[in-house]
Design a protein around this motif. Structure first.
Motif, PDB file in Angstrom:
ATOM      1  N   VAL A 273      44.482  54.652  49.784  1.00  0.00           N
ATOM      2  CA  VAL A 273      45.501  54.046  48.923  1.00  0.00           C
ATOM      3  C   VAL A 273      44.803  53.598  47.644  1.00  0.00           C
ATOM      4  N   VAL A 274      45.600  53.292  46.620  1.00  0.00           N
ATOM      5  CA  VAL A 274      45.006  52.909  45.326  1.00  0.00           C
ATOM      6  C   VAL A 274      45.525  51.549  44.879  1.00  0.00           C
ATOM      7  N   MET A 275      44.595  50.731  44.393  1.00  0.00           N
ATOM      8  CA  MET A 275      44.930  49.457  43.738  1.00  0.00           C
ATOM      9  C   MET A 275      44.057  49.356  42.504  1.00  0.00           C
ATOM     10  N   PHE A 276      44.337  48.351  41.674  1.00  0.00           N
ATOM     11  CA  PHE A 276      43.507  48.137  40.483  1.00  0.00           C
ATOM     12  C   PHE A 276      42.980  46.711  40.480  1.00  0.00           C
ATOM     13  N   VAL A 277      41.759  46.585  40.061  1.00  0.00           N
ATOM     14  CA  VAL A 277      41.142  45.268  40.005  1.00  0.00           C
ATOM     15  C   VAL A 277      41.579  44.583  38.699  1.00  0.00           C
ATOM     16  N   PRO A 278      41.913  43.322  38.651  1.00  0.00           N
ATOM     17  CA  PRO A 278      41.950  42.399  39.771  1.00  0.00           C
ATOM     18  C   PRO A 278      43.254  42.561  40.544  1.00  0.00           C
ATOM     19  N   TYR A 279      43.116  42.742  41.862  1.00  0.00           N
ATOM     20  CA  TYR A 279      44.293  43.051  42.685  1.00  0.00           C
ATOM     21  C   TYR A 279      44.832  41.795  43.367  1.00  0.00           C
ATOM     22  N   TYR A 280      46.069  41.926  43.848  1.00  0.00           N
ATOM     23  CA  TYR A 280      46.697  40.834  44.604  1.00  0.00           C
ATOM     24  C   TYR A 280      46.091  40.837  46.008  1.00  0.00           C
ATOM     25  N   PHE A 281      45.372  39.753  46.312  1.00  0.00           N
ATOM     26  CA  PHE A 281      44.544  39.722  47.528  1.00  0.00           C
ATOM     27  C   PHE A 281      45.345  39.984  48.802  1.00  0.00           C
ATOM     28  N   ASN A 282      46.589  39.492  48.859  1.00  0.00           N
ATOM     29  CA  ASN A 282      47.352  39.702  50.100  1.00  0.00           C
ATOM     30  C   ASN A 282      47.657  41.181  50.347  1.00  0.00           C
ATOM     31  N   SER A 283      47.898  41.911  49.260  1.00  0.00           N
ATOM     32  CA  SER A 283      48.170  43.345  49.446  1.00  0.00           C
ATOM     33  C   SER A 283      46.923  44.047  49.964  1.00  0.00           C
ATOM     34  N   TYR A 284      45.776  43.649  49.418  1.00  0.00           N
ATOM     35  CA  TYR A 284      44.509  44.220  49.879  1.00  0.00           C
ATOM     36  C   TYR A 284      44.345  43.972  51.387  1.00  0.00           C
ATOM     37  N   MET A 285      44.643  42.718  51.784  1.00  0.00           N
ATOM     38  CA  MET A 285      44.500  42.372  53.208  1.00  0.00           C
ATOM     39  C   MET A 285      45.495  43.135  54.072  1.00  0.00           C
TER      40      MET A 285
END
Ligand SMILES: Cc1ncc(COP(=O)(O)O)c(C=O)c1O
Length: 328
Positions: free
Chosen positions: A50-62
């Protein structure tokens, strides 16, 4: 048991009027976080990328981590604008095999407070559609827009929009949010329902009653309150002047400023502990969002007089940090 579905879908055409979403179905969830987990469980399998961008929303990362989606490709953002690096995304979507299942953005961002302009999000969407990836846009801060900027949503058969009542209506503990997903993705409905029926069954009825009442008060109620936040943003931006020119970014939307700590303070967790214990002011360490050496400062949720107090403490703390380091 989705009391609010009719309202969002039809009465006064809320979704159409507010978000210009005309071809979306609604699922009411126990907040946007549950909506996100629901989507990850629906769309992804363990081992997917999956793809996210920094700075990311920590809850989505978790949410990815805890569901076994461990191949989280994190793109960078432009250091000046904090906008996602779309050229990188283009390469990732072309070159990765199998291609990432979904791309996630928060607009405006938590923790960045940056707002992705429409042509840029459209390009992200086009890249996702062409590659066969889902685009999940978290619109939790849709009403928190400043300086004449206007929030928008995109709609397409590969786009899923998330919304929350927590911030806009101050309903954090009442746990209500919703997913707007494409009508035409028929298989999505059944699979989302499977997750919904196994986890919350429905958002709590009492929370939904309050959300309905909030919707009747309408977004104008929020917009009036959001206007006052501009002053808070100014006070806190000014309080961070000891960090130097160009250290503070974001704040175009949402309730956040994203600030770079001095180069000799790369342990942002330590700085955050020190600011809390010595100076009585709480901020979030950038590392929690993949941005070590930064802090997230919120300008939401406080009255102006309390913000002044917090700003004074923050300024004193940051000045000391820059002049003398973390003196205990
Ligand atoms: C980007 C983003 N998404 C989701 C949430 C969580 O919203 P909810 O309380 O509706 O689960 C938050 C709250 O901080 C948020 O910042």
């Amino acid at each position: 048991m989705d009391l609010m579905m009719d309202f969002l879908n039809s009465e006064k055409h809320f979704l159409r009027r507010e978000n210009k979403l005309t071809k979306s179905s609604i699922m009411v969830t126990s907040g946007a976080n549950q909506a996100f987990v629901n989507l990850v469980l629906t769309l992804c399998d363990a081992g997917d990328s999956v793809v996210m961008f920094v700075p990311y929303y920590f809850n989505s990362y978790m949410s990815f981590q805890m569901t076994g989606v461990t191949d989280i490709l994190v793109g960078s953002s432009n250091p000046g604008t904090l906008h996602p690096d779309v050229d990188w995304l283009e390469k990732v979507l072309q070159e990765n095999n199998p291609i990432p299942k979904l791309v996630n953005v928060v607009n405006p961002g938590n923790p960045s407070g940056a707002f992705i302009p429409k042509p840029m999000l459209q390009r992200i969407s086009d890249l996702c559609r062409n590659a066969g990836a889902w685009l999940v846009v978290d619109n939790t801060y849709e009403y928190f827009m400043y300086d004449g900027r206007e929030h928008y949503c995109l709609e397409d058969n590969h786009i899923i929009n998330l919304f929350s009542f927590s911030k806009a209506y101050g309903m954090m503990g009442w746990r209500v949010g919703y997913i707007a997903y494409p009508n035409e993705a028929a298989c999505l409905h059944a699979q989302l329902l499977k997750v919904q029926d196994n986890i919350p069954i429905c958002a709590s009825i009492i929370g939904q009653h309050l959300a309905l009442y909030s919707l009747e008060a309408g977004p104008e109620w929020i917009r009036e309150r959001v206007r006052d936040l501009v002053k808070n943003r100014e006070l806190l931006t000014d309080a961070m002047s000891p960090l130097g020119e160009n250290a503070v970014k974001g704040g175009e939307g949402a309730i956040y400023l994203w600030a770079k700590l001095p180069d000799n303070c790369s342990d942002d967790f330590e700085v955050v502990r020190w600011l809390a214990s010595k100076h009585g002011v709480a901020v979030i360490p950038g590392s929690a969002s993949g941005g070590p050496g930064y802090i997230r400062v919120s300008f939401g949720g406080l009255k102006e007089e309390d913000t002044r107090l917090a700003a004074d403490r923050l300024r004193r703390g940051l000045q000391e940090l820059v002049d003398d380091g973390m003196v205990q």
